[in-house]
Design a protein around this motif. Sequence first.
Motif, PDB file in Angstrom:
ATOM      1  N   HIS A 166       0.836  -1.196   0.000  1.00 55.71           N
ATOM      2  CA  HIS A 166       0.000   0.000   0.000  1.00 55.71           C
ATOM      3  C   HIS A 166       0.878   1.257   0.000  1.00 55.71           C
ATOM      4  CE1 HIS A 166      -3.656  -2.271   0.579  1.00 55.71           C
ATOM      5  NE2 HIS A 166      -3.144  -2.873   1.646  1.00 55.71           N
ATOM      6  N   ILE A 194       2.102   4.926   1.088  1.00 56.35           N
ATOM      7  CA  ILE A 194       2.084   5.590   2.391  1.00 56.35           C
ATOM      8  C   ILE A 194       1.192   6.825   2.306  1.00 56.35           C
ATOM      9  CG2 ILE A 194       4.398   4.766   2.961  1.00 56.35           C
ATOM     10  CD1 ILE A 194       5.388   7.652   2.518  1.00 56.35           C
ATOM     11  N   THR A 195       0.602   7.182   3.434  1.00 60.97           N
ATOM     12  CA  THR A 195      -0.261   8.363   3.485  1.00 60.97           C
ATOM     13  C   THR A 195       0.589   9.588   3.859  1.00 60.97           C
ATOM     14  OG1 THR A 195      -0.762   8.059   5.828  1.00 60.97           O
ATOM     15  CG2 THR A 195      -2.174   6.914   4.235  1.00 60.97           C
ATOM     16  N   GLU A 225       1.524   9.468   7.488  1.00 61.54           N
ATOM     17  CA  GLU A 225       2.655   8.571   7.751  1.00 61.54           C
ATOM     18  C   GLU A 225       3.968   9.246   7.341  1.00 61.54           C
ATOM     19  OE1 GLU A 225       1.198   4.002   7.306  1.00 61.54           O
ATOM     20  OE2 GLU A 225       1.056   5.237   5.504  1.00 61.54           O
ATOM     21  N   PHE A 226       3.930   9.928   6.187  1.00 62.22           N
ATOM     22  CA  PHE A 226       5.133  10.614   5.711  1.00 62.22           C
ATOM     23  C   PHE A 226       5.577  11.681   6.710  1.00 62.22           C
ATOM     24  CE2 PHE A 226       7.077  14.173   3.356  1.00 62.22           C
ATOM     25  CZ  PHE A 226       8.183  13.520   2.839  1.00 62.22           C
ATOM     26  N   LYS A 256      14.234  10.686   6.492  1.00 58.23           N
ATOM     27  CA  LYS A 256      13.802  10.947   5.112  1.00 58.23           C
ATOM     28  C   LYS A 256      14.652  11.980   4.402  1.00 58.23           C
ATOM     29  CE  LYS A 256      10.118  14.025   6.767  1.00 58.23           C
ATOM     30  NZ  LYS A 256       8.669  14.152   6.964  1.00 58.23           N
ATOM     31  N   TYR A 295       7.361  13.022  -0.457  1.00 59.08           N
ATOM     32  CA  TYR A 295       6.251  12.060  -0.361  1.00 59.08           C
ATOM     33  C   TYR A 295       6.067  11.301  -1.673  1.00 59.08           C
ATOM     34  CZ  TYR A 295       1.260  10.761  -0.231  1.00 59.08           C
ATOM     35  OH  TYR A 295       0.077  10.100  -0.313  1.00 59.08           O
ATOM     36  N   ASN A 338       6.452   7.079  -2.751  1.00 62.18           N
ATOM     37  CA  ASN A 338       5.361   6.319  -3.363  1.00 62.18           C
ATOM     38  C   ASN A 338       5.707   5.860  -4.774  1.00 62.18           C
ATOM     39  OD1 ASN A 338       3.463   6.117  -1.302  1.00 62.18           O
ATOM     40  ND2 ASN A 338       2.598   8.123  -1.702  1.00 62.18           N
ATOM     41  N   LEU A 366      10.312   2.477   4.525  1.00 65.38           N
ATOM     42  CA  LEU A 366       9.189   1.550   4.350  1.00 65.38           C
ATOM     43  C   LEU A 366       9.124   0.541   5.504  1.00 65.38           C
ATOM     44  CD1 LEU A 366       9.322   0.913   0.494  1.00 65.38           C
ATOM     45  CD2 LEU A 366       7.868   2.489   1.775  1.00 65.38           C
ATOM     46  N   CYS A 415       7.501   2.376   8.296  1.00 60.94           N
ATOM     47  CA  CYS A 415       6.049   2.517   8.074  1.00 60.94           C
ATOM     48  C   CYS A 415       5.343   1.164   8.005  1.00 60.94           C
ATOM     49  CB  CYS A 415       5.793   3.300   6.777  1.00 60.94           C
ATOM     50  SG  CYS A 415       6.365   5.022   6.832  1.00 60.94           S
ATOM     51  N   ARG A 438       5.594  -1.330   5.951  1.00 61.13           N
ATOM     52  CA  ARG A 438       5.190  -1.802   4.618  1.00 61.13           C
ATOM     53  C   ARG A 438       5.934  -3.072   4.234  1.00 61.13           C
ATOM     54  NH1 ARG A 438       1.962   1.499   5.664  1.00 61.13           N
ATOM     55  NH2 ARG A 438       0.879   2.937   4.251  1.00 61.13           N
TER      56      ARG A 438
END
Length: 254
Positions: free
Chosen positions: A137, A139-140, A143-144, A152, A157, A161, A234, A237, A239
């Motif tokens: 999925h 990331i929103t 979340e970012f 980061k 963002y 993605n 990731l 988060c 993922r």
Amino acid sequence: MDSDLEQLCSYVNEKIGNIKKILSIRNLGQDPALKTTLSKIGDEIITVNELLNKFELEIQYQEQTNRSLKELWGSLEEERKDVEHLKEHVPPHLPQLTATQSLVHKPALDPKESDKVEEPVLPKKPPKEQRIIKEMHFITMDEFNGVPTYMKSRLTYCQINDIIKEINKAVVSKYKIMHQPKASMSSVKRNLYQRFISEETKDTKGHQFIVEADIKEFTALKVDKKFYVIMHILRHCHRLSEVRGGGLTRYVIT
């Protein structure tokens, strides 16, 4: 020769003139009546310089924001195209309207005609269950924003993605081969299949994962420092997770 001498004289005279101007300004600075004015001019110059620095920082920020918005627009445009494609290619295995549902809103039949009611048609046998390929999925934005700044760095963002989209491409490509009948495989796909099987461990059983070789095989991504930073994000988060062993890092989709 005369021309060169004239140019040399002109150059020397120009330098002498500059020295005279500097000495004149220097002498003015010693004049008590002008010291206050010169001090104010110096303060104004400092203020203007600070203002120019702020303008430069703001311009840099706006340029970065503009680049991020362009990347976001590109990502949204890709998503729009994907949605349009899905609308035009609705999978045939989606649940269909059953006979019971189709009769819900019909008016009550006349009792005299009840004998004529046909038996409801049984729904067709559903097609053979398809194996689902699990994709990561995106990331929103929340979340970012929750990712630590040191982690980061300058990544945006949209960049994160975009990497997720490429990882999903590798996952889908790999497991389409894994689910393909062996008899229909080409020699290239058969070799890939054998590699996929050899990379599995007891810890990856029942899970879908990729390795760096899959990234290189199915995408144009570079496995570099930036790639590893994004993979770390990731993991943060939730993922993916990592399973190491045999000199390989397996990125398991969670």
